[in-house]
Motif scaffolding. Structure first.
Motif, PDB file in Angstrom:
ATOM      1  N   ALA A 241       0.830  -1.209   0.000  1.00  0.00           N
ATOM      2  CA  ALA A 241       0.000   0.000   0.000  1.00  0.00           C
ATOM      3  C   ALA A 241       0.860   1.253   0.000  1.00  0.00           C
ATOM      4  CB  ALA A 241      -0.942  -0.001   1.205  1.00  0.00           C
ATOM      5  N   GLY A 242       1.961   1.210   0.756  1.00  0.00           N
ATOM      6  CA  GLY A 242       2.858   2.364   0.769  1.00  0.00           C
ATOM      7  C   GLY A 242       3.479   2.611  -0.592  1.00  0.00           C
ATOM      8  N   GLY A 243       3.911   1.543  -1.260  1.00  0.00           N
ATOM      9  CA  GLY A 243       4.483   1.688  -2.591  1.00  0.00           C
ATOM     10  C   GLY A 243       3.475   2.199  -3.602  1.00  0.00           C
ATOM     11  N   MET A 244       2.244   1.751  -3.475  1.00  0.00           N
ATOM     12  CA  MET A 244       1.202   2.219  -4.395  1.00  0.00           C
ATOM     13  C   MET A 244       0.916   3.704  -4.209  1.00  0.00           C
ATOM     14  SD  MET A 244      -1.436  -0.979  -4.323  1.00  0.00           S
ATOM     15  CE  MET A 244      -0.922  -2.581  -4.954  1.00  0.00           C
ATOM     16  N   THR A 245       0.976   4.155  -2.964  1.00  0.00           N
ATOM     17  CA  THR A 245       0.793   5.583  -2.711  1.00  0.00           C
ATOM     18  C   THR A 245       1.866   6.393  -3.423  1.00  0.00           C
ATOM     19  OG1 THR A 245      -0.262   5.185  -0.565  1.00  0.00           O
ATOM     20  CG2 THR A 245       0.720   7.357  -0.912  1.00  0.00           C
ATOM     21  N   HIS A 246       3.113   5.919  -3.359  1.00  0.00           N
ATOM     22  CA  HIS A 246       4.200   6.612  -4.060  1.00  0.00           C
ATOM     23  C   HIS A 246       3.944   6.635  -5.564  1.00  0.00           C
ATOM     24  CE1 HIS A 246       6.176   6.781  -0.299  1.00  0.00           C
ATOM     25  NE2 HIS A 246       6.724   5.574  -0.312  1.00  0.00           N
ATOM     26  N   GLU A 250       3.555  10.043  -7.642  1.00  0.00           N
ATOM     27  CA  GLU A 250       4.520  10.346  -8.702  1.00  0.00           C
ATOM     28  C   GLU A 250       3.814  10.533 -10.044  1.00  0.00           C
ATOM     29  OE1 GLU A 250       8.811  10.328  -9.999  1.00  0.00           O
ATOM     30  OE2 GLU A 250       7.500  11.173  -8.459  1.00  0.00           O
ATOM     31  N   SER A 251       2.825   9.672 -10.321  1.00  0.00           N
ATOM     32  CA  SER A 251       2.080   9.791 -11.575  1.00  0.00           C
ATOM     33  C   SER A 251       1.384  11.140 -11.652  1.00  0.00           C
ATOM     34  CB  SER A 251       1.039   8.664 -11.684  1.00  0.00           C
ATOM     35  OG  SER A 251       1.661   7.394 -11.719  1.00  0.00           O
ATOM     36  N   GLU A 252       0.710  11.520 -10.580  1.00  0.00           N
ATOM     37  CA  GLU A 252      -0.028  12.789 -10.590  1.00  0.00           C
ATOM     38  C   GLU A 252       0.918  13.979 -10.672  1.00  0.00           C
ATOM     39  OE1 GLU A 252      -2.398  12.363  -7.082  1.00  0.00           O
ATOM     40  OE2 GLU A 252      -4.050  11.379  -8.177  1.00  0.00           O
ATOM     41  N   ARG A 253       2.056  13.901 -10.001  1.00  0.00           N
ATOM     42  CA  ARG A 253       3.021  15.007 -10.041  1.00  0.00           C
ATOM     43  C   ARG A 253       3.553  15.216 -11.453  1.00  0.00           C
ATOM     44  NH1 ARG A 253       8.381  15.788  -9.935  1.00  0.00           N
ATOM     45  NH2 ARG A 253       8.856  13.550  -9.841  1.00  0.00           N
ATOM     46  N   LEU A 254       3.700  14.116 -12.183  1.00  0.00           N
ATOM     47  CA  LEU A 254       4.252  14.193 -13.533  1.00  0.00           C
ATOM     48  C   LEU A 254       3.184  14.388 -14.604  1.00  0.00           C
ATOM     49  CD1 LEU A 254       6.891  11.335 -13.236  1.00  0.00           C
ATOM     50  CD2 LEU A 254       7.338  13.804 -13.241  1.00  0.00           C
ATOM     51  N   VAL A 256       0.774  12.174 -15.329  1.00  0.00           N
ATOM     52  CA  VAL A 256       0.467  10.880 -15.945  1.00  0.00           C
ATOM     53  C   VAL A 256      -0.804  10.330 -15.311  1.00  0.00           C
ATOM     54  CG1 VAL A 256       1.256   8.477 -16.192  1.00  0.00           C
ATOM     55  CG2 VAL A 256       2.862  10.382 -16.514  1.00  0.00           C
ATOM     56  N   ASN A 257      -1.671   9.758 -16.121  1.00  0.00           N
ATOM     57  CA  ASN A 257      -2.938   9.217 -15.636  1.00  0.00           C
ATOM     58  C   ASN A 257      -2.694   8.206 -14.518  1.00  0.00           C
ATOM     59  OD1 ASN A 257      -5.328   7.429 -15.482  1.00  0.00           O
ATOM     60  ND2 ASN A 257      -6.044   8.614 -17.225  1.00  0.00           N
ATOM     61  N   ALA A 258      -3.366   8.393 -13.382  1.00  0.00           N
ATOM     62  CA  ALA A 258      -3.151   7.537 -12.211  1.00  0.00           C
ATOM     63  C   ALA A 258      -4.347   6.635 -11.929  1.00  0.00           C
ATOM     64  CB  ALA A 258      -2.853   8.406 -10.984  1.00  0.00           C
ATOM     65  N   GLU A 259      -5.262   6.475 -12.876  1.00  0.00           N
ATOM     66  CA  GLU A 259      -6.456   5.654 -12.627  1.00  0.00           C
ATOM     67  C   GLU A 259      -6.096   4.199 -12.330  1.00  0.00           C
ATOM     68  OE1 GLU A 259     -10.123   6.863 -15.210  1.00  0.00           O
ATOM     69  OE2 GLU A 259      -8.317   7.346 -16.360  1.00  0.00           O
ATOM     70  N   MET A 260      -5.139   3.637 -13.053  1.00  0.00           N
ATOM     71  CA  MET A 260      -4.800   2.236 -12.839  1.00  0.00           C
ATOM     72  C   MET A 260      -4.193   1.996 -11.459  1.00  0.00           C
ATOM     73  SD  MET A 260      -2.618  -0.376 -15.247  1.00  0.00           S
ATOM     74  CE  MET A 260      -1.051   0.440 -14.893  1.00  0.00           C
ATOM     75  N   PRO A 261      -3.160   2.751 -11.054  1.00  0.00           N
ATOM     76  CA  PRO A 261      -2.644   2.511  -9.700  1.00  0.00           C
ATOM     77  C   PRO A 261      -3.661   2.843  -8.613  1.00  0.00           C
ATOM     78  CG  PRO A 261      -1.537   4.390 -10.728  1.00  0.00           C
ATOM     79  CD  PRO A 261      -2.290   3.689 -11.806  1.00  0.00           C
ATOM     80  N   ARG A 262      -4.585   3.767  -8.887  1.00  0.00           N
ATOM     81  CA  ARG A 262      -5.639   4.034  -7.901  1.00  0.00           C
ATOM     82  C   ARG A 262      -6.554   2.828  -7.732  1.00  0.00           C
ATOM     83  NH1 ARG A 262      -6.236   8.569  -5.427  1.00  0.00           N
ATOM     84  NH2 ARG A 262      -5.167  10.468  -6.121  1.00  0.00           N
TER      85      ARG A 262
END
Length: 296
Positions: A241-246, A250-254, A256-262
């Motif tokens: 869960a911690g890694g997924m948060t990162h 990171e996706s949102e900061r750059l 990049v679409n973050a729907e999949m990791p969400r």
């Protein structure tokens, strides 16, 4: 016009895949009858030695084994319903894409006509048909598979899955889930690295290494799923869960679409809320087994 003893096998449906299937049968020396609503599609196969049936009825009665590969189950029924009387005592092998419920219903329908039904799925593209790279999944009566396996083996590497007619379709969609999961994860990584000017070709060897290492975990994880015990031998869900948060941040900061990791994180969060944070990753199978997300 063909007659009931003219050929070893009939192929109905001559799209790209159907033509490849018929070509493989001919190449393996099987006397093959072909039929398609548009007869012109058979010309190349006839030149290779195929027998052209002049109707769906004569196609069905030409051979003890009828292989169908059409666009969908509705089209299959449109072809076969008017000639259902000819199916008695014959083996119908349906390689049309569909779902497990359609396969099981088609089996019941075929059996009512006095025929024997095998449902199949083609895990290949047309150019590979007839080679070991083409995997053909089949399910239904084992005796029918065994009796005609030499015919099926002409199409590629055949795998018999069991008596349940729906298994081929289930394996098919499970394989597609695996394929799209890998491809989408790779594309998400391509998008992330692209923000730093790293092109897809440069990133891909690293991505392939990660994919291969992940595949190496599957057998051990399968044992955990089958025994419903999830010891955290490598990492806990809390750690994941911690890694997924990162990854999301990171996706949102750059940009990049973050729907999949969400989506990944939502599944993990539900498992953690259910008290499974200390379990290993395969415990998520319990989330996938639920028909829909439940609110907590």
């Amino acid at each position: 016009m063909t007659s009931p003893t003219d050929s070893d096998v009939t192929l109905i449906g001559l799209g790209l895949m159907g033509k490849a299937l018929a070509g493989a049968l001919l190449g393996a020396g099987h006397r093959t009858t072909v039929w398609n609503r548009t007869a012109a599609k058979a010309e190349e196969l006839v030149a290779q030695g195929a027998l052209l049936a002049d109707s769906a009825d004569s196609a069905v009665t030409a051979s003890p084994v009828i292989i169908t590969c059409v666009s969908d189950y509705a089209s299959l029924q449109q072809v076969l319903t008017p000639v259902a009387d000819g199916l008695g005592g014959r083996v119908l092998v349906n390689l049309t894409s569909g779902d497990s419920a359609q396969a099981q219903e088609m089996a019941r329908w075929t059996e009512k006509q006095g025929g024997i039904y095998l449902d199949g799925a083609i895990m290949a593209v047309p150019p590979t048909i007839g080679t070991a790279a083409a995997v053909i999944l089949l399910s239904g009566p084992e005796s029918a598979f065994t009796t005609h396996q030499s015919t099926f083996d002409a199409l590629g590497t055949t795998a018999y899955l069991g008596e349940d007619h729906g298994l081929s379709a289930l394996y098919d969609v499970a394989g597609l889930s695996m394929m799209w999961g890998v491809l989408n994860a790779w594309l998400h990584g391509v998008a992330l690295l692209g923000t730093a000017g790293v092109n897809a070709s440069t990133y891909t060897p690293f991505a392939a290494q990660i994919a291969q290492e992940t595949v190496g975990w599957l057998a051990g994880y399968a044992d955990q799923v089958d025994s419903a015990t999830y010891p955290p031998d490598d990492a806990t869900l809390d750690t994941h869960a911690g890694g997924m948060t990162h990854l999301i941040e990171e996706s949102e900061r750059l940009g990049v679409n973050a729907e999949m990791p969400r989506l990944f994180k939502a599944l993990v969060d539900r498992a953690i809320a259910a008290g499974q944070g200390g379990s290993s990753y395969p415990v998520l199978v319990e989330q996938f087994a639920q028909p829909r997300a439940t609110s907590r």
